[in-house]
Design a protein around this motif. Structure first.
Motif, PDB file in Angstrom:
ATOM      1  N   MET A  31       8.198  14.952   5.338  1.00  0.00           N
ATOM      2  CA  MET A  31       7.429  14.016   6.135  1.00  0.00           C
ATOM      3  C   MET A  31       8.409  13.187   6.961  1.00  0.00           C
ATOM      4  SD  MET A  31       4.752  11.056   4.835  1.00  0.00           S
ATOM      5  CE  MET A  31       3.544  12.224   4.288  1.00  0.00           C
ATOM      6  N   ASP A  32       8.278  13.285   8.278  1.00  0.00           N
ATOM      7  CA  ASP A  32       9.163  12.508   9.138  1.00  0.00           C
ATOM      8  C   ASP A  32       8.585  11.107   9.374  1.00  0.00           C
ATOM      9  OD1 ASP A  32       7.203  12.766  11.121  1.00  0.00           O
ATOM     10  OD2 ASP A  32       8.271  14.363  12.160  1.00  0.00           O
ATOM     11  N   GLU A  33       9.336  10.297  10.094  1.00  0.00           N
ATOM     12  CA  GLU A  33       8.931   8.896  10.310  1.00  0.00           C
ATOM     13  C   GLU A  33       7.618   8.804  11.084  1.00  0.00           C
ATOM     14  OE1 GLU A  33       9.335   4.942   9.472  1.00  0.00           O
ATOM     15  OE2 GLU A  33      10.616   6.559   8.765  1.00  0.00           O
ATOM     16  N   LYS A  34       7.417   9.697  12.045  1.00  0.00           N
ATOM     17  CA  LYS A  34       6.175   9.697  12.830  1.00  0.00           C
ATOM     18  C   LYS A  34       4.966   9.985  11.940  1.00  0.00           C
ATOM     19  CE  LYS A  34       4.071  11.782  16.911  1.00  0.00           C
ATOM     20  NZ  LYS A  34       4.215  12.767  17.987  1.00  0.00           N
ATOM     21  N   GLU A  35       5.094  10.995  11.060  1.00  0.00           N
ATOM     22  CA  GLU A  35       4.004  11.327  10.128  1.00  0.00           C
ATOM     23  C   GLU A  35       3.756  10.167   9.161  1.00  0.00           C
ATOM     24  OE1 GLU A  35       4.115  16.041   9.252  1.00  0.00           O
ATOM     25  OE2 GLU A  35       5.929  14.938   8.716  1.00  0.00           O
ATOM     26  N   PHE A  36       4.850   9.553   8.701  1.00  0.00           N
ATOM     27  CA  PHE A  36       4.736   8.426   7.770  1.00  0.00           C
ATOM     28  C   PHE A  36       3.978   7.272   8.423  1.00  0.00           C
ATOM     29  CE2 PHE A  36       6.222   4.495   5.806  1.00  0.00           C
ATOM     30  CZ  PHE A  36       5.966   4.763   4.475  1.00  0.00           C
ATOM     31  N   LYS A  37       4.318   6.938   9.665  1.00  0.00           N
ATOM     32  CA  LYS A  37       3.652   5.838  10.379  1.00  0.00           C
ATOM     33  C   LYS A  37       2.170   6.148  10.597  1.00  0.00           C
ATOM     34  CE  LYS A  37       6.997   2.914  10.972  1.00  0.00           C
ATOM     35  NZ  LYS A  37       7.017   1.669  10.245  1.00  0.00           N
ATOM     36  N   ALA A  38       1.849   7.402  10.923  1.00  0.00           N
ATOM     37  CA  ALA A  38       0.449   7.799  11.107  1.00  0.00           C
ATOM     38  C   ALA A  38      -0.324   7.652   9.800  1.00  0.00           C
ATOM     39  CB  ALA A  38       0.367   9.232  11.616  1.00  0.00           C
ATOM     40  N   LEU A  39       0.301   8.032   8.692  1.00  0.00           N
ATOM     41  CA  LEU A  39      -0.331   7.900   7.389  1.00  0.00           C
ATOM     42  C   LEU A  39      -0.489   6.433   7.003  1.00  0.00           C
ATOM     43  CD1 LEU A  39      -1.369   9.620   5.038  1.00  0.00           C
ATOM     44  CD2 LEU A  39       0.897   9.453   4.036  1.00  0.00           C
ATOM     45  N   GLN A  40       0.521   5.642   7.297  1.00  0.00           N
ATOM     46  CA  GLN A  40       0.490   4.217   6.987  1.00  0.00           C
ATOM     47  C   GLN A  40      -0.666   3.531   7.711  1.00  0.00           C
ATOM     48  OE1 GLN A  40       4.049   2.131   8.151  1.00  0.00           O
ATOM     49  NE2 GLN A  40       3.825   0.652   6.496  1.00  0.00           N
ATOM     50  N   ALA A  41      -1.022   4.018   8.883  1.00  0.00           N
ATOM     51  CA  ALA A  41      -2.124   3.442   9.658  1.00  0.00           C
ATOM     52  C   ALA A  41      -3.480   3.654   8.982  1.00  0.00           C
ATOM     53  CB  ALA A  41      -2.137   4.033  11.064  1.00  0.00           C
ATOM     54  N   THR A  42      -3.545   4.541   7.984  1.00  0.00           N
ATOM     55  CA  THR A  42      -4.804   4.788   7.269  1.00  0.00           C
ATOM     56  C   THR A  42      -4.936   3.918   6.015  1.00  0.00           C
ATOM     57  OG1 THR A  42      -3.981   6.555   5.831  1.00  0.00           O
ATOM     58  CG2 THR A  42      -4.767   7.196   8.032  1.00  0.00           C
ATOM     59  N   MET A  43      -3.944   3.079   5.771  1.00  0.00           N
ATOM     60  CA  MET A  43      -3.929   2.264   4.558  1.00  0.00           C
ATOM     61  C   MET A  43      -4.570   0.913   4.815  1.00  0.00           C
ATOM     62  SD  MET A  43      -0.200   3.257   3.180  1.00  0.00           S
ATOM     63  CE  MET A  43       0.167   4.945   2.799  1.00  0.00           C
ATOM     64  N   PRO A  44      -5.130   0.261   3.816  1.00  0.00           N
ATOM     65  CA  PRO A  44      -4.972   0.564   2.400  1.00  0.00           C
ATOM     66  C   PRO A  44      -5.881   1.711   1.942  1.00  0.00           C
ATOM     67  CG  PRO A  44      -6.368  -1.363   2.635  1.00  0.00           C
ATOM     68  CD  PRO A  44      -5.906  -0.960   4.027  1.00  0.00           C
ATOM     69  N   TRP A  45      -5.453   2.298   0.856  1.00  0.00           N
ATOM     70  CA  TRP A  45      -6.246   3.314   0.189  1.00  0.00           C
ATOM     71  C   TRP A  45      -6.915   2.686  -1.023  1.00  0.00           C
ATOM     72  CZ3 TRP A  45      -2.052   7.697  -0.308  1.00  0.00           C
ATOM     73  CH2 TRP A  45      -1.773   8.212   0.960  1.00  0.00           C
ATOM     74  N   ARG A  46      -8.011   3.274  -1.455  1.00  0.00           N
ATOM     75  CA  ARG A  46      -8.683   2.845  -2.683  1.00  0.00           C
ATOM     76  C   ARG A  46      -9.137   4.103  -3.412  1.00  0.00           C
ATOM     77  NH1 ARG A  46     -14.223   3.229  -1.884  1.00  0.00           N
ATOM     78  NH2 ARG A  46     -14.824   3.511   0.269  1.00  0.00           N
ATOM     79  N   HIS A  47      -9.514   3.919  -4.653  1.00  0.00           N
ATOM     80  CA  HIS A  47     -10.001   5.094  -5.374  1.00  0.00           C
ATOM     81  C   HIS A  47     -11.441   4.871  -5.823  1.00  0.00           C
ATOM     82  CE1 HIS A  47      -8.925   2.661  -8.880  1.00  0.00           C
ATOM     83  NE2 HIS A  47      -9.670   3.472  -9.597  1.00  0.00           N
ATOM     84  N   VAL A  48     -12.156   5.974  -5.963  1.00  0.00           N
ATOM     85  CA  VAL A  48     -13.542   5.969  -6.405  1.00  0.00           C
ATOM     86  C   VAL A  48     -13.629   6.918  -7.586  1.00  0.00           C
ATOM     87  CG1 VAL A  48     -15.912   6.527  -5.741  1.00  0.00           C
ATOM     88  CG2 VAL A  48     -14.349   5.571  -4.047  1.00  0.00           C
ATOM     89  N   VAL A  49     -14.255   6.455  -8.667  1.00  0.00           N
ATOM     90  CA  VAL A  49     -14.447   7.288  -9.856  1.00  0.00           C
ATOM     91  C   VAL A  49     -15.900   7.745  -9.886  1.00  0.00           C
ATOM     92  CG1 VAL A  49     -14.329   7.375 -12.376  1.00  0.00           C
ATOM     93  CG2 VAL A  49     -12.661   6.011 -11.100  1.00  0.00           C
TER      94      VAL A  49
END
Length: 68
Positions: free
Chosen positions: A1-19
């Motif tokens: 994962m390069d820096e560009k992919e990391f930044k794109a992923l970071q833009a989707t945060m925060p994450w949460r979980h559902v049970v």
């Protein structure tokens, strides 16, 4: 994962979980990780992200010797 992919992923945060409890005919509980856009984060993406984060958080051998 390069820096560009990391930044794109970071833009989707925060994450949460559902049970989700087991449904009729299913075995086991489902746990889903959901991003801030309401989309499920796939397991491969989570693993790649964890590899980056744990590498950054890991104590380097030189730091271990300095702290000993």
């Amino acid at each position: 994962m390069d820096e560009k992919e990391f930044k794109a992923l970071q833009a989707t945060m925060p994450w949460r979980h559902v049970v989700l409890p087991p449904q009729r005919g299913m075995i086991g509980t489902q746990i889903k990780v959901i991003n801030k856009h309401g989309q499920e984060v796939d397991i491969i993406t989570m693993c790649r992200f964890l590899e980056i984060i744990t590498t950054k958080l890991a104590v380097k051998p030189a730091e271990e010797k300095a702290n000993a």
